[in-house]
Write a protein that holds these residues in place. Structure first.
Motif, short mmCIF file in Angstrom:
data_model
loop_
_atom_site.label_atom_id
_atom_site.label_comp_id
_atom_site.label_asym_id
_atom_site.label_seq_id
_atom_site.Cartn_x
_atom_site.Cartn_y
_atom_site.Cartn_z
N LYS A 80 -10.32 6.04 -15.69
CA LYS A 80 -8.89 6.21 -15.96
C LYS A 80 -8.57 7.68 -16.24
N TYR A 82 -10.27 10.27 -15.16
CA TYR A 82 -10.42 10.99 -13.89
C TYR A 82 -9.18 10.79 -13.02
N THR A 83 -8.64 9.58 -13.03
CA THR A 83 -7.39 9.32 -12.31
C THR A 83 -6.27 10.19 -12.84
N THR A 87 -4.02 12.92 -10.73
CA THR A 87 -2.58 12.72 -10.53
C THR A 87 -1.71 13.63 -11.39
N LYS A 193 0.46 0.15 -10.04
CA LYS A 193 -0.97 0.42 -10.19
C LYS A 193 -1.71 0.25 -8.86
N ALA A 197 -3.68 3.14 -6.86
CA ALA A 197 -5.06 3.00 -6.41
C ALA A 197 -5.18 3.29 -4.91
N LEU A 200 -4.84 7.03 -4.49
CA LEU A 200 -6.06 7.72 -4.90
C LEU A 200 -7.15 7.58 -3.85
N LEU A 206 -9.98 13.06 -4.57
CA LEU A 206 -10.93 12.07 -5.08
C LEU A 206 -12.32 12.35 -4.49
#
Length: 316
Positions: A80, A82-83, A87, A193, A197, A200, A206
């Protein structure tokens, strides 16, 4: 367990408990200030993990399944984080909390500076001048925003009974509206969400190797439980992931957007030192090396104390 070792173990538990409380207070203040794009929770979880490991070791209980659970939770939290770095901060690599704090301080410093176009020198920005109420009223009236002007003029004045009743009616209608769209909001949250995803997965920022490095502690604990501490399989699986991540990272240092990412990638080689503390290398080699280096300086009981401290970190 002897009385002296029992006392030392209690002291260690107390020290890490204080450190964990400090982490909790830091997280609370960050949520309260609400001025950070990303809040690191994995460091707090690491403190709790180490505290629980010390406590279970103090009770002479098996700690490996507990650490396996904590590493699974930490892996999800780090994914989370890293996301959020991808972003919100437009970074491609996972960085530690300390480097992220340094990154925020540098960003604040840049915002407080003004770059002169000709000389290219940076000087502190001048303080913002205070805006008078007359200027605000003039701007609102010039813009024709009568509702905002009335609200500005009414600040600090008690509401009349009719205005208070209208306000209560409005609050009731707002409550009904919020209740009506609750399921719709939840549905939109799930779609958001899923969309994130998907975004990402297609993002160039990524990095698969970063995902492997984030999952590495969990993979190591899983293989350790499966093959046992006497097997070198978990050791080499974790080492292979670490080395691959370091090699790829060093090749990409020049492509990093921020100095923080460059610092992170350049400092990852220090993480290889922790493999001196991993089983079975620790029991077969590190213990003998420590005894060889320290036996002429301190007695065996103190060497055992040093090894006891080092053994707390053999799962990380």
């Amino acid at each position: 367990m002897s009385k002296s070792s029992n006392k030392l173990s209690t002291i260690h538990i107390g020290m890490f408990a204080l450190s964990f409380i400090g982490e909790i207070n830091a997280i609370r203040s960050q949520y309260k200030e609400n001025n950070r794009k990303l809040i690191y929770l994995s460091t707090t979880m690491s403190q709790l993990e180490l505290l629980m490991e010390l406590y279970f070791g103090h009770l002479n209980e098996t700690v490996e399944p507990l650490i396996y659970f904590f590493e699974a939770v930490k892996a999800l939290i780090r994914l989370k984080e890293y996301t959020g770095l991808i972003t919100k901060e437009k970074m491609s690599y996972y960085i530690s909390k300390e480097l992220y704090d340094a990154h925020l301080r540098e960003e604040e410093r840049k915002k407080a500076m003004l770059l002169l176009p000709r000389s290219k020198k940076s000087i502190p920005k001048p303080d913002k001048f205070p805006i008078s109420n007359k200027l605000v009223k003039f701007a609102l009236s010039a813009a024709g925003n009568e509702e905002a002007l009335k609200k500005f003029n009414r600040e600090g004045v008690d509401l009349t009974p009719s205005e208070r009743k209208n306000l209560q009616d409005q609050e009731e209608n707002d409550y009904k509206e919020e209740k009506r769209i609750l399921l719709t909001t939840f549905y939109k949250f799930i779609l958001k969400k899923l969309s994130m995803a998907k975004k990402l997965a297609r993002s160039k920022k990524l990095k698969v190797v970063e995902l492997m490095l984030i999952l590495r502690p969990f993979i190591y604990m899983y293989s350790l439980l499966k093959y046992g501490e006497e097997s070198y399989i978990p050791f080499f699986i974790s080492l292979a992931i670490e080395v691959i991540g370091i090699v790829i990272g060093l090749q990409k240092v020049d492509e990093c957007r921020t100095e923080t990412e460059k610092t992170e990638l350049s400092s990852r080689t220090k993480g290889l030192l922790k493999y001196f503390l991993k089983e079975p290398f620790y029991s077969k080699w590190t213990v003998n090396i420590v005894y060889l280096l320290l036996h002429k300086l301190i007695n065996d009981s103190k060497i055992g104390y040093v090894l006891g401290i080092l053994s707390y970190f053999k799962y990380y």
